[in-house]
Scaffold this motif. Structure first.
Motif, PDB file in Angstrom:
ATOM      1  N   LYS A   1       0.831  -1.211   0.000  1.00  0.00           N
ATOM      2  CA  LYS A   1       0.000   0.000   0.000  1.00  0.00           C
ATOM      3  C   LYS A   1       0.864   1.260   0.000  1.00  0.00           C
TER       4      LYS A   1
ATOM      5  N   THR B   1       1.912   1.694  -3.545  1.00  0.00           N
ATOM      6  CA  THR B   1       0.757   2.131  -4.339  1.00  0.00           C
ATOM      7  C   THR B   1       0.545   3.631  -4.172  1.00  0.00           C
ATOM      8  N   ASN B   2       0.750   4.141  -2.963  1.00  0.00           N
ATOM      9  CA  ASN B   2       0.640   5.585  -2.724  1.00  0.00           C
ATOM     10  C   ASN B   2       1.727   6.359  -3.481  1.00  0.00           C
TER      11      ASN B   2
ATOM     12  N   VAL C   1       3.059   5.324  -6.319  1.00  0.00           N
ATOM     13  CA  VAL C   1       2.692   5.231  -7.738  1.00  0.00           C
ATOM     14  C   VAL C   1       1.736   6.356  -8.111  1.00  0.00           C
ATOM     15  N   LYS C   2       0.849   6.713  -7.189  1.00  0.00           N
ATOM     16  CA  LYS C   2      -0.134   7.764  -7.458  1.00  0.00           C
ATOM     17  C   LYS C   2       0.516   9.118  -7.723  1.00  0.00           C
TER      18      LYS C   2
ATOM     19  N   ARG D   1       1.759  -4.583 -11.220  1.00  0.00           N
ATOM     20  CA  ARG D   1       0.532  -4.269 -11.957  1.00  0.00           C
ATOM     21  C   ARG D   1      -0.621  -5.216 -11.610  1.00  0.00           C
TER      22      ARG D   1
ATOM     23  N   MET E   1      -1.499  -4.643  -7.616  1.00  0.00           N
ATOM     24  CA  MET E   1      -1.506  -3.275  -7.095  1.00  0.00           C
ATOM     25  C   MET E   1      -2.850  -2.868  -6.486  1.00  0.00           C
ATOM     26  N   PHE E   2      -3.946  -3.296  -7.067  1.00  0.00           N
ATOM     27  CA  PHE E   2      -5.258  -2.877  -6.589  1.00  0.00           C
ATOM     28  C   PHE E   2      -5.978  -3.958  -5.787  1.00  0.00           C
TER      29      PHE E   2
ATOM     30  N   GLN F   1      -2.667  -5.511   0.070  1.00  0.00           N
ATOM     31  CA  GLN F   1      -2.107  -4.193   0.379  1.00  0.00           C
ATOM     32  C   GLN F   1      -1.295  -4.180   1.676  1.00  0.00           C
TER      33      GLN F   1
END
Length: 173
Positions: A63, A66-67, A69-70, A96, A99-100, A105
């Motif tokens: 997670k 992922t933050n 990546v944003k 990829r 990631m979601f 996470q």
């Protein structure tokens, strides 16, 4: 004279470089064979380092990445520990698929996702050596370290741009 001629031919057959060229090579001096190599040697590797890649700690979770990546404009994330040592890299392609996935996470750590870069550049290396590493690895981006500390990444495109600028500057002079 005949003995000297045979000696010269034999020596040049087995050893292409002159005695003076060999001495320079032993001292680590580079002798460019072409104008391209000479121009490439004028580019210092530390001047083309890109420092805008966002690092992530090996103990961070998915997670956290992922933050990053944003907010990142890049697709490579260097994995750097608290001593600023490069431990590996994670690319967007590596995460990829997961990631979601909310279930992963908090359970997946970066150390489990990271892998070694294809090559590592040293800040003290010349540009010819750097280009050889790019060629042998097939990579477009390589990390740069100095004394074990991560400095950033160098991209082929950045080197090509610096080369192009030097070439234009040289033609103007």
């Amino acid at each position: 004279m005949f003995v000297s001629a045979i000696s010269f031919i034999t020596t040049t057959y087995y050893q292409k470089d002159s005695l003076y060229s060999l001495q320079l090579k032993d001292k680590g001096k580079f002798l460019p064979e072409s104008k391209d190599q000479e121009l490439l040697e004028l580019i210092d590797i530390t001047h083309v380092i890109e420092r805008d890649l966002l690092p992530v700690h090996p103990d961070a979770k998915l997670k956290d990445l992922t933050n990053l990546v944003k907010i990142s404009k890049r697709n490579i994330f260097p994995v750097v520990d608290e001593k600023k040592a490069l431990r590996g890299i994670v690319t967007l392609d590596d995460i990829r698929d997961i990631m979601f996935d909310q279930s992963q996470q908090d359970s997946v750590f970066i150390r489990d996702l990271m892998h070694s870069p294809p090559e590592i550049l040293l800040a003290t290396e010349n540009m010819q050596k750097a280009m050889e590493k790019f060629e042998s690895s097939g990579a477009w981006n390589l990390p740069v370290i100095e004394n074990g500390i991560y400095l950033g990444f160098v991209s082929k495109s950045r080197i090509f741009n610096a080369y192009r600028k030097r070439l234009i500057r040289q033609k103007q002079d």
